[in-house]
Design an enzyme around this catalytic site. Structure first.
Site, PDB file in Angstrom:
ATOM      1  CE  LYS A 120      -2.265   1.410   3.682  1.00 54.01           C
ATOM      2  NZ  LYS A 120      -3.243   1.475   4.789  1.00 54.01           N
ATOM      3  CG  ASP A 138      -7.469   3.932   2.469  1.00 57.20           C
ATOM      4  OD1 ASP A 138      -8.354   3.645   1.636  1.00 57.20           O
ATOM      5  OD2 ASP A 138      -7.374   5.054   3.002  1.00 57.20           O
TER       6      ASP A 138
END
Length: 211
Positions: A120, A138
């Site tokens: 991420k 997220d």
């Protein structure tokens, strides 16, 4: 959800916000990288408060490394998990100096080799600092993708792949920012603001609110 609906969703999101970007404060790829590492399980507002004190003192791999773990911890102790984050940031700075000529690499493999940098974080840096078509999924993006039907998936990697596959190409670079902002301010976890949502008529969510 069909292609036409997705196209219209992102057209509207772009119309409302033509140049979306992260809410993390940064002025170069290195500052962004450190801010994103610090932002894990923390708010952007909290990270910005800490880096506002840190970056005027140290904002290069060399100067942050020179602070050491204890010195850095003093600047970031208001952020959750600051001890482990300080260790990761110091080690990341060392690796940037020794392996990358103090530059943030713009490829996934090298980024993910840095301590505290997962998929991420790498996606955020690749997208925001270097303009790559990358999708950092997220909790907000995961929720919005599933709730709206834009890109449903059982886990973050599945959602990421679905987004990369289904988001129209002309919107792909900015899609990460539009989706995160939409999830943060409109399509909230507990009380989605469906009544004031620009894409309500295109959304597949079955439990829409009148908010």
């Amino acid at each position: 959800m069909n292609k036409q609906k997705r196209e219209e969703i992102f057209r509207r999101l772009r119309e409302d916000n033509p140049t979306p970007t992260t809410e993390l404060a940064y002025s170069n790829p290195f500052e962004l990288l450190i801010a994103v590492i610090l932002s894990a399980q923390a708010t952007d507002v909290g990270v910005n408060k800490a880096t506002a004190k840190l970056y005027p003192v140290a904002n290069t791999p060399e100067t942050i490394y020179a602070l050491g773990v204890e010195g850095l911890s003093e600047y970031i102790k208001t952020i959750g998990l600051y001890n482990s984050k300080a260790r990761n940031v110091i080690e990341t700075c060392r690796m940037l100096v020794e392996l990358h000529n103090s530059q943030v690499p713009d490829n996934r493999e090298a980024l993910e080799a840095l301590p505290g940098v997962g998929r991420k974080t790498a996606n955020v840096v690749l997208n925001t600092a270097f303009g790559h078509a990358a999708m950092a999924v997220d909790t907000h993006i995961f929720r919005v993708s599933n709730r709206t039907g834009i890109a449903p998936g059982k886990n973050v990697l599945e959602v990421e792949r679905q987004l990369m596959r289904h988001v129209p190409k002309e919107y792909l670079v900015d899609a990460h920012h539009w989706l995160i902002l939409h999830g943060r301010y409109v399509c909230k976890a507990r009380t989605p603001q469906c009544g004031s949502c620009r894409i309500e008529d295109l959304c597949d969510y079955k439990f829409k609110t009148s908010n």
